[in-house]
Scaffold this motif. Structure first.
Motif, PDB file in Angstrom:
ATOM      1  N   VAL A  58       0.850  -1.183   0.000  1.00 24.18           N
ATOM      2  CA  VAL A  58       0.000   0.000   0.000  1.00 24.18           C
ATOM      3  C   VAL A  58       0.887   1.234   0.000  1.00 24.18           C
ATOM      4  CG1 VAL A  58      -1.750   1.298   1.272  1.00 24.18           C
ATOM      5  CG2 VAL A  58      -1.812  -1.213   1.257  1.00 24.18           C
ATOM      6  N   SER A  59       0.642   2.130  -0.941  1.00 18.48           N
ATOM      7  CA  SER A  59       1.332   3.415  -0.982  1.00 18.48           C
ATOM      8  C   SER A  59       0.301   4.521  -0.826  1.00 18.48           C
ATOM      9  CB  SER A  59       2.077   3.601  -2.301  1.00 18.48           C
ATOM     10  OG  SER A  59       3.087   2.629  -2.445  1.00 18.48           O
ATOM     11  N   LEU A  60       0.496   5.362   0.178  1.00 22.39           N
ATOM     12  CA  LEU A  60      -0.327   6.554   0.378  1.00 22.39           C
ATOM     13  C   LEU A  60       0.515   7.752  -0.063  1.00 22.39           C
ATOM     14  CD1 LEU A  60      -1.587   5.469   3.855  1.00 22.39           C
ATOM     15  CD2 LEU A  60      -3.093   5.994   1.951  1.00 22.39           C
ATOM     16  N   LEU A  61      -0.040   8.596  -0.918  1.00 21.35           N
ATOM     17  CA  LEU A  61       0.706   9.692  -1.542  1.00 21.35           C
ATOM     18  C   LEU A  61       0.205  11.031  -1.011  1.00 21.35           C
ATOM     19  CD1 LEU A  61       0.258   8.218  -5.124  1.00 21.35           C
ATOM     20  CD2 LEU A  61       2.105   7.730  -3.521  1.00 21.35           C
ATOM     21  N   PHE A  62       1.098  11.781  -0.358  1.00 20.43           N
ATOM     22  CA  PHE A  62       0.738  13.031   0.303  1.00 20.43           C
ATOM     23  C   PHE A  62       1.524  14.191  -0.297  1.00 20.43           C
ATOM     24  CE2 PHE A  62       0.455   9.568   3.323  1.00 20.43           C
ATOM     25  CZ  PHE A  62      -0.748   9.761   3.950  1.00 20.43           C
ATOM     26  N   GLY A  63       0.821  15.204  -0.790  1.00 22.51           N
ATOM     27  CA  GLY A  63       1.463  16.443  -1.205  1.00 22.51           C
ATOM     28  C   GLY A  63       1.611  17.356   0.003  1.00 22.51           C
ATOM     29  N   ASP A  76       4.452  19.454  11.717  1.00 25.66           N
ATOM     30  CA  ASP A  76       3.063  19.033  11.460  1.00 25.66           C
ATOM     31  C   ASP A  76       3.024  17.621  10.861  1.00 25.66           C
ATOM     32  OD1 ASP A  76       1.984  21.395  12.428  1.00 25.66           O
ATOM     33  OD2 ASP A  76       1.820  22.317  10.443  1.00 25.66           O
ATOM     34  N   TRP A  77       3.947  17.349   9.931  1.00 21.06           N
ATOM     35  CA  TRP A  77       4.001  16.016   9.323  1.00 21.06           C
ATOM     36  C   TRP A  77       4.320  14.958  10.380  1.00 21.06           C
ATOM     37  CZ3 TRP A  77       2.530  13.116   5.497  1.00 21.06           C
ATOM     38  CH2 TRP A  77       3.135  11.877   5.298  1.00 21.06           C
ATOM     39  N   SER A  78       5.294  15.225  11.211  1.00 25.79           N
ATOM     40  CA  SER A  78       5.678  14.270  12.266  1.00 25.79           C
ATOM     41  C   SER A  78       4.518  13.989  13.211  1.00 25.79           C
ATOM     42  CB  SER A  78       6.873  14.798  13.060  1.00 25.79           C
ATOM     43  OG  SER A  78       8.004  14.852  12.232  1.00 25.79           O
ATOM     44  N   ARG A  79       3.793  15.024  13.581  1.00 29.09           N
ATOM     45  CA  ARG A  79       2.627  14.837  14.451  1.00 29.09           C
ATOM     46  C   ARG A  79       1.544  14.001  13.769  1.00 29.09           C
ATOM     47  NH1 ARG A  79       2.044  20.882  16.984  1.00 29.09           N
ATOM     48  NH2 ARG A  79       3.707  20.661  18.526  1.00 29.09           N
ATOM     49  N   PHE A  80       1.323  14.284  12.505  1.00 29.29           N
ATOM     50  CA  PHE A  80       0.326  13.527  11.750  1.00 29.29           C
ATOM     51  C   PHE A  80       0.698  12.043  11.718  1.00 29.29           C
ATOM     52  CE2 PHE A  80      -0.996  11.620   7.706  1.00 29.29           C
ATOM     53  CZ  PHE A  80      -2.371  11.745   7.831  1.00 29.29           C
ATOM     54  N   VAL A  81       1.952  11.746  11.396  1.00 31.88           N
ATOM     55  CA  VAL A  81       2.403  10.353  11.344  1.00 31.88           C
ATOM     56  C   VAL A  81       2.260   9.707  12.716  1.00 31.88           C
ATOM     57  CG1 VAL A  81       4.420   8.866  10.986  1.00 31.88           C
ATOM     58  CG2 VAL A  81       3.905  10.694   9.340  1.00 31.88           C
ATOM     59  N   ARG A  82       2.674  10.402  13.746  1.00 30.62           N
ATOM     60  CA  ARG A  82       2.603   9.859  15.110  1.00 30.62           C
ATOM     61  C   ARG A  82       1.161   9.613  15.548  1.00 30.62           C
ATOM     62  NH1 ARG A  82       4.074  14.232  19.021  1.00 30.62           N
ATOM     63  NH2 ARG A  82       1.863  14.666  18.711  1.00 30.62           N
ATOM     64  N   ASP A  83       0.287  10.592  15.324  1.00 31.42           N
ATOM     65  CA  ASP A  83      -1.075  10.530  15.863  1.00 31.42           C
ATOM     66  C   ASP A  83      -2.072   9.762  14.983  1.00 31.42           C
ATOM     67  OD1 ASP A  83      -0.045  12.142  17.860  1.00 31.42           O
ATOM     68  OD2 ASP A  83      -0.912  13.995  17.040  1.00 31.42           O
ATOM     69  N   VAL A  84      -1.852   9.761  13.679  1.00 30.78           N
ATOM     70  CA  VAL A  84      -2.852   9.197  12.764  1.00 30.78           C
ATOM     71  C   VAL A  84      -2.387   7.892  12.111  1.00 30.78           C
ATOM     72  CG1 VAL A  84      -4.235   9.645  10.695  1.00 30.78           C
ATOM     73  CG2 VAL A  84      -3.802  11.493  12.328  1.00 30.78           C
ATOM     74  N   ARG A  97      10.621  10.368   1.161  1.00 25.74           N
ATOM     75  CA  ARG A  97      10.564  11.770   0.733  1.00 25.74           C
ATOM     76  C   ARG A  97      10.681  11.811  -0.782  1.00 25.74           C
ATOM     77  NH1 ARG A  97      13.257  15.622   4.974  1.00 25.74           N
ATOM     78  NH2 ARG A  97      12.858  14.399   6.845  1.00 25.74           N
ATOM     79  N   MET A  98       9.794  12.553  -1.405  1.00 25.72           N
ATOM     80  CA  MET A  98       9.754  12.602  -2.868  1.00 25.72           C
ATOM     81  C   MET A  98       9.436  14.026  -3.328  1.00 25.72           C
ATOM     82  SD  MET A  98      10.148   9.433  -3.313  1.00 25.72           S
ATOM     83  CE  MET A  98       9.532   8.435  -4.613  1.00 25.72           C
ATOM     84  N   THR A  99       9.511  14.208  -4.630  1.00 22.82           N
ATOM     85  CA  THR A  99       8.989  15.402  -5.269  1.00 22.82           C
ATOM     86  C   THR A  99       7.954  14.926  -6.271  1.00 22.82           C
ATOM     87  OG1 THR A  99      11.070  16.585  -5.025  1.00 22.82           O
ATOM     88  CG2 THR A  99       9.529  17.424  -6.680  1.00 22.82           C
ATOM     89  N   GLY A 100       6.726  15.393  -6.101  1.00 21.59           N
ATOM     90  CA  GLY A 100       5.648  14.976  -6.984  1.00 21.59           C
ATOM     91  C   GLY A 100       5.380  16.006  -8.071  1.00 21.59           C
ATOM     92  N   ARG A 101       4.808  15.542  -9.142  1.00 23.37           N
ATOM     93  CA  ARG A 101       4.366  16.424 -10.231  1.00 23.37           C
ATOM     94  C   ARG A 101       2.959  16.007 -10.610  1.00 23.37           C
ATOM     95  NH1 ARG A 101       8.777  19.005 -13.175  1.00 23.37           N
ATOM     96  NH2 ARG A 101      10.710  18.350 -12.202  1.00 23.37           N
ATOM     97  N   TRP A 102       2.117  16.995 -10.823  1.00 25.11           N
ATOM     98  CA  TRP A 102       0.737  16.726 -11.209  1.00 25.11           C
ATOM     99  C   TRP A 102       0.182  17.934 -11.954  1.00 25.11           C
ATOM    100  CZ3 TRP A 102      -2.824  19.997  -8.780  1.00 25.11           C
ATOM    101  CH2 TRP A 102      -2.342  20.690  -7.665  1.00 25.11           C
ATOM    102  N   ARG A 103      -0.856  17.678 -12.751  1.00 29.21           N
ATOM    103  CA  ARG A 103      -1.471  18.758 -13.542  1.00 29.21           C
ATOM    104  C   ARG A 103      -2.633  19.352 -12.770  1.00 29.21           C
ATOM    105  NH1 ARG A 103      -1.185  19.875 -18.829  1.00 29.21           N
ATOM    106  NH2 ARG A 103      -0.380  17.803 -19.286  1.00 29.21           N
ATOM    107  N   ASP A 104      -2.601  20.660 -12.573  1.00 28.96           N
ATOM    108  CA  ASP A 104      -3.689  21.378 -11.925  1.00 28.96           C
ATOM    109  C   ASP A 104      -4.891  21.380 -12.861  1.00 28.96           C
ATOM    110  OD1 ASP A 104      -5.222  24.144 -11.583  1.00 28.96           O
ATOM    111  OD2 ASP A 104      -4.322  23.624  -9.654  1.00 28.96           O
ATOM    112  N   ILE A 117       5.542   9.643   0.660  1.00 28.97           N
ATOM    113  CA  ILE A 117       4.846   8.381   0.416  1.00 28.97           C
ATOM    114  C   ILE A 117       4.985   7.553   1.675  1.00 28.97           C
ATOM    115  CG2 ILE A 117       4.793   6.228  -0.897  1.00 28.97           C
ATOM    116  CD1 ILE A 117       5.885   7.772  -3.285  1.00 28.97           C
ATOM    117  N   ILE A 118       3.864   7.086   2.166  1.00 23.35           N
ATOM    118  CA  ILE A 118       3.890   6.104   3.248  1.00 23.35           C
ATOM    119  C   ILE A 118       3.639   4.761   2.581  1.00 23.35           C
ATOM    120  CG2 ILE A 118       2.706   5.219   5.281  1.00 23.35           C
ATOM    121  CD1 ILE A 118       2.392   8.065   6.218  1.00 23.35           C
ATOM    122  N   TRP A 119       4.599   3.846   2.757  1.00 19.37           N
ATOM    123  CA  TRP A 119       4.535   2.527   2.139  1.00 19.37           C
ATOM    124  C   TRP A 119       4.367   1.494   3.238  1.00 19.37           C
ATOM    125  CZ3 TRP A 119       7.274  -2.026   2.364  1.00 19.37           C
ATOM    126  CH2 TRP A 119       7.029  -2.945   1.336  1.00 19.37           C
TER     127      TRP A 119
END
Length: 159
Positions: A58-63, A76-84, A97-104, A117-119
């Motif tokens: 499972v890969s969860l993709l977060f911008g 904020d990211w660390s807290r989210f990972v810890r708490d959720v 850690r990544m750099t994402g690209r997407w079309r608006d 990415i959380i894998w």
């Protein structure tokens, strides 16, 4: 009414026997059929060969860009990972850690943004969908995101 014997040629009998054999083998209704064993599962076979267990990858993709122009901070990211995330996958996961690209969709521009990415390698548990959706929903709400990507692939794992 007269009753005359029907005489079949040898060639006709061979054709009829072949048609009957094909009909029975194809499992037409009303004919006996050998029980079929299920085809071997190629994933299970591969996992067994590798001395691993079938799992989902499972890969969860977060911008990390926020709609207001800000960014999700490291804190904020660390807290989210810890708490959720951690309570839902206490056996473990990886953060990439990544750099994402997407079309608006509105402007058509290609956006480049820092991403995470959380894998997770996990069995298909009855509550997996709920755990994944809770993580995605929490991130969307907390950081006002439009989407959190989700990619699920079958695979094997051994730890």
């Amino acid at each position: 009414m007269s009753c005359q014997p029907i005489v079949f040629s040898r060639r006709w009998c061979l054709h009829a026997a072949a048609i009957l054999a094909i009909t029975v083998a194809s499992g037409q209704p009303g004919h006996a059929r050998e029980p079929q064993t299920p085809a071997p599962d190629p994933l299970q076979a591969a996992c067994t060969t590798l001395q691993a267990t079938p799992m989902l990858q499972v890969s969860l993709l977060f911008g990390l860009n926020r709609p207001d122009g800000g960014h999700v901070s490291r804190r904020d990211w660390s807290r989210f990972v810890r708490d959720v995330v951690t309570p839902r996958f206490p056996a473990g996961f990886s953060v990439l850690r990544m750099t994402g690209r997407w079309r608006d969709e509105h402007s058509g521009r290609i956006i480049r943004e820092p991403s995470r990415i959380i894998w997770v390698a996990t069995p298909l548990d009855p509550d997996l969908r709920l755990r994944l959706e809770a993580i995605r929903q929490a991130y969307r709400q907390r950081f006002r995101q439009d989407a959190v990507g989700l990619v699920i692939t079958p695979g094997c794992a051994a730890f």
